[in-house]
Write an enzyme that holds these catalytic residues in place. Structure first.
Site, short mmCIF file in Angstrom:
data_model
loop_
_atom_site.label_atom_id
_atom_site.label_comp_id
_atom_site.label_asym_id
_atom_site.label_seq_id
_atom_site.Cartn_x
_atom_site.Cartn_y
_atom_site.Cartn_z
N HIS A 144 43.86 46.52 -25.20
CA HIS A 144 44.91 45.96 -25.30
C HIS A 144 45.29 44.48 -24.60
O HIS A 144 45.57 43.63 -25.20
CB HIS A 144 46.04 46.82 -24.78
N GLU A 189 33.75 45.26 -47.44
CA GLU A 189 33.45 45.37 -45.98
C GLU A 189 32.31 46.36 -45.90
O GLU A 189 31.94 46.82 -44.63
CB GLU A 189 34.60 45.75 -45.27
N ASP A 208 33.80 44.21 -40.36
CA ASP A 208 33.22 45.52 -40.69
C ASP A 208 31.82 45.33 -41.50
O ASP A 208 30.85 46.17 -41.30
CB ASP A 208 34.10 46.37 -41.46
N CYS A 236 38.58 37.57 -44.90
CA CYS A 236 39.76 37.84 -43.84
C CYS A 236 39.21 38.22 -42.72
O CYS A 236 39.93 38.48 -41.76
CB CYS A 236 40.73 38.42 -44.31
C1 PEP Z 1 37.47 43.04 -41.31
O1 PEP Z 1 36.91 44.31 -41.04
O2 PEP Z 1 36.63 41.88 -41.30
C2 PEP Z 1 38.58 43.08 -41.25
C3 PEP Z 1 39.42 42.22 -41.72
O3 PEP Z 1 39.47 44.19 -41.24
P1 PEP Z 1 39.71 44.78 -39.72
O4 PEP Z 1 39.04 43.85 -38.51
O5 PEP Z 1 41.20 45.02 -39.43
O6 PEP Z 1 38.58 45.88 -39.58
MG MG Z 2 37.81 45.89 -41.74
#
Ligand code: PEP
Ligand code: MG
Length: 582
Positions: free
Chosen positions: A198, A442, A466, A513
């Protein structure tokens, strides 16, 4: 004193230079003594009154939350209030005083240690991290008991020329971080914590240089030592030589100047030097993050991590209702003023468990998480789909599905979306009939079987966080293997360029992303692979735009092609360096 360097996990960027301010170095190291039978009730009252004081402190913190405070902070304070009210902290230590005749501090410390030991046994990484919350609450009460709540000076009390303070602690609670907002401190270092703690999350949203997981920092660093935090590298220099201090001062001054300059390109179109427009999107956790996204000039939201709406829920309401979700999604759409908002359906599990889920798997990252969990709970999933569809009547929404790998999962998901649409049509509730549906790429299997996705969906978004975790078999929250987490591994470069290239050829919109999209060292590489849509933490938008407007695709593309034929790490790094210099 001789200079030395400590290494930790970089969680929040920038340079901080200042004097160490050690926060209660050993709060749990309290006086132990037995009390006489006739002192028991006095001691019990002393502890009760300390708990009540902390209660009031937390309540005050809540009510004084600044409007622009990150939304998670309120939730963190709630968690601490819950812990404080739980009999495990509010009653058991009183029993220890009564039965064993320990003094109040000893009784409380004993119970905290007992709880910590129990948490160490827990398999689940996220739950293990909650141990820190219990210790933080316990330490707060101990500080009141021992009268050692050592606060930093307020910003307005510090005269010019006074060195800034760097907080060094075993761990810092998000609630404490909030109290530090009007205090004169410029960064922090903790012994504990991972990328996902956190404290790390709050540091990133507050944009304060920080390094966590610096083993023993709070014992090795002494009060008032000069310190440098290099938040980009996760390095802490203790008692730096005058030469090193000077070098970092210059670097810091450069960073401050650069940040100021970046503000000037807020309205500059995001177009490469040779005229190609690039879309810059924001990753958000709550609708309240939208103003920051707009401030950074975002063209929309590329990733709304909806699972945060499902966390830290009030007792008895483990899931947000359709109405509650609808209000949040609609709020985000309205806040973005016509710009598209990509809402990712619940991506829970692994490091993001929700109360509603059971944690049975030994490998939660490989278990029934994200879309797998949603498909096994169709009613819950339908509720979310209906809420998102309803919000789509108020602006431009895209629906993004996490962790897909199989054709059957895509088809089941599409069938449930159809079911939600049919229900809404019957109920004469408006929604966007043409709502675009996309997949997160991912899982390596997804990246290697793109035609399954291209045939069935409207857009793709690569989740590099991921994708790297699963391709390299590196748990992204485990600091012991963090050094192997490498976005420039040739296998990752291959999967990225293959996915981007295949989507472009098929005419399907594609974005990235994951954290890579917000890392300016990766911007040119991704541009060179053909990427035209980047989604990132709002604080990074302007820095990435600055890279884009100084990039020439004609120069970058041939160098990137060369990179994709390169396998040796040193050669890869040389090409990355070269890209930066073009
Ligand atoms: C990712 O896996 O790159 C992603 C954007 O999702 P999160 O980080 O929420 O798993
Ligand atoms: Mg992810």
């Amino acid at each position: 004193m001789t200079s030395f360097t400590l290494h930790g996990i970089p969680v929040s960027r920038g340079i901080a230079i200042g004097r160490a301010h050690i926060l209660s170095p050993a709060a749990l190291d309290v006086q132990h003594y037995l009390i006489a039978a006739d002192q028991v009730e006095t001691e019990v009252q002393r502890l009760q009154s300390a708990i009540a004081t902390v209660h009031t402190e937390l309540q005050t913190l809540w009510s004084e939350l600044p409007k622009d405070a990150p939304a998670e902070l309120g939730a963190f304070i709630d968690v601490h209030v819950l812990i404080l009210s739980d009999p495990m902290l509010s009653e058991i230590p009183l029993d220890i005083i009564r039965t064993r005749h320990y003094n109040a501090e000893w009784a409380l410390a004993t119970q905290i240690e007992e709880l910590s030991a129990q948490f160490d046994e827990v398999e689940d990484a996220y739950l293990r991290e909650r141990k820190a919350d219990i210790e933080q609450v316990g330490e707060r009460v101990l500080k009141v008991l021992t009268g050692t709540a050592n606060l930093l000076p307020r910003i307005d009390e510090v005269s010019e020329g006074t060195p800034a303070m760097i907080v060094v602690a075993r761990d810092i609670s998000p609630a404490d971080m909030l109290q530090f907002r009007d205090r004169a401190f410029s960064g922090f270092i903790t012994d504990l914590g991972g990328q996902n703690s956190h404290t790390a999350i709050v540091a990133r949203s507050l944009d304060i240089p920080a390094t966590v997981g610096v083993s023993n920092a709070s014992t090795l660093v002494k009060q008032n030592d000069w310190l440098i935090i290099d938040g980009d590298a996760g390095v802490v220099v203790v008692a730096p030589s005058p030469l090193v201090l000077e070098q970092y001062r210059e670097k810091h001054a450069r960073q401050v100047r650069d940040r100021k300059k970046l503000g000037k390109i807020r309205k500059t179109p995001s177009v490469t030097r040779d005229g190609t427009p690039i879309t810059l999107l924001a990753n958000i956790e709550f609708p309240d993050d939208c103003p920051q996204a707009l401030e950074g000039g975002a063209h929309g939201v590329g990733l709304f991590r909806s699972e945060f709406l499902f966390m830290n829920r009030p007792e008895g309401a483990p899931l947000p209702s359709e109405e509650e979700q609808f209000i949040s999604y609609k709020q985000a759409v309205i806040a973005m003023k016509g710009r598209p908002v990509t809402i990712r359906t619940l991506d829970s599990g692994a490091d993001k468990p929700i109360d509603f889920m059971e944690h049975s798997s030994l490998n939660p990252a490989l278990g029934r998480r994200a879309i797998r969990f949603c498909l096994s709970e169709p009613q819950m999933f339908l509720t979310q789909l209906r809420a998102i569809l309803r919000a789509s009547a108020f602006g431009s929404i895209k629906l993004l599905i996490p962790m897909l790998a199989h054709a059957s999962e895509i088809e089941q998901t599409l069938a449930l979306i159809e079911q939600a649409k049919t229900q809404l049509r019957k109920e004469k509730i408006k929604f966007d009939e043409a709502l675009p549906i996309g997949a997160m790429i991912e899982i390596p299997a997804a990246a290697l079987a793109l035609p399954l996705f291209i045939k069935r969906l409207n857009f793709l978004s690569i989740g590099t966080n991921d994708l790297i975790q699963y391709t390299l078999a590196i748990d992204r929250v485990d600091h012991e293997v963090a050094h192997l987490y490498n976005p420039l591994h040739p296998a990752i470069l291959f999967l990225l360029s293959h996915t981007i290239g295949t989507a472009i050829k098929a005419g399907l919109p594609i974005s990235v992303c994951g954290e890579m999209a917000g890392d300016i060292k990766m911007t040119r590489l991704l541009l060179g692979m053909g990427l035209r849509e980047f989604s990132m933490h709002p604080a990074q938008l302007l820095a990435v735009k600055n890279e884009i407007i100084n990039s020439d695709l004609g120069l970058i593309e041939p160098v990137t092609r060369k990179l994709l034929r390169t396998y040796e790490p040193r050669a890869i790094n040389e090409v990355i360096e070269k890209l930066q210099q073009l």
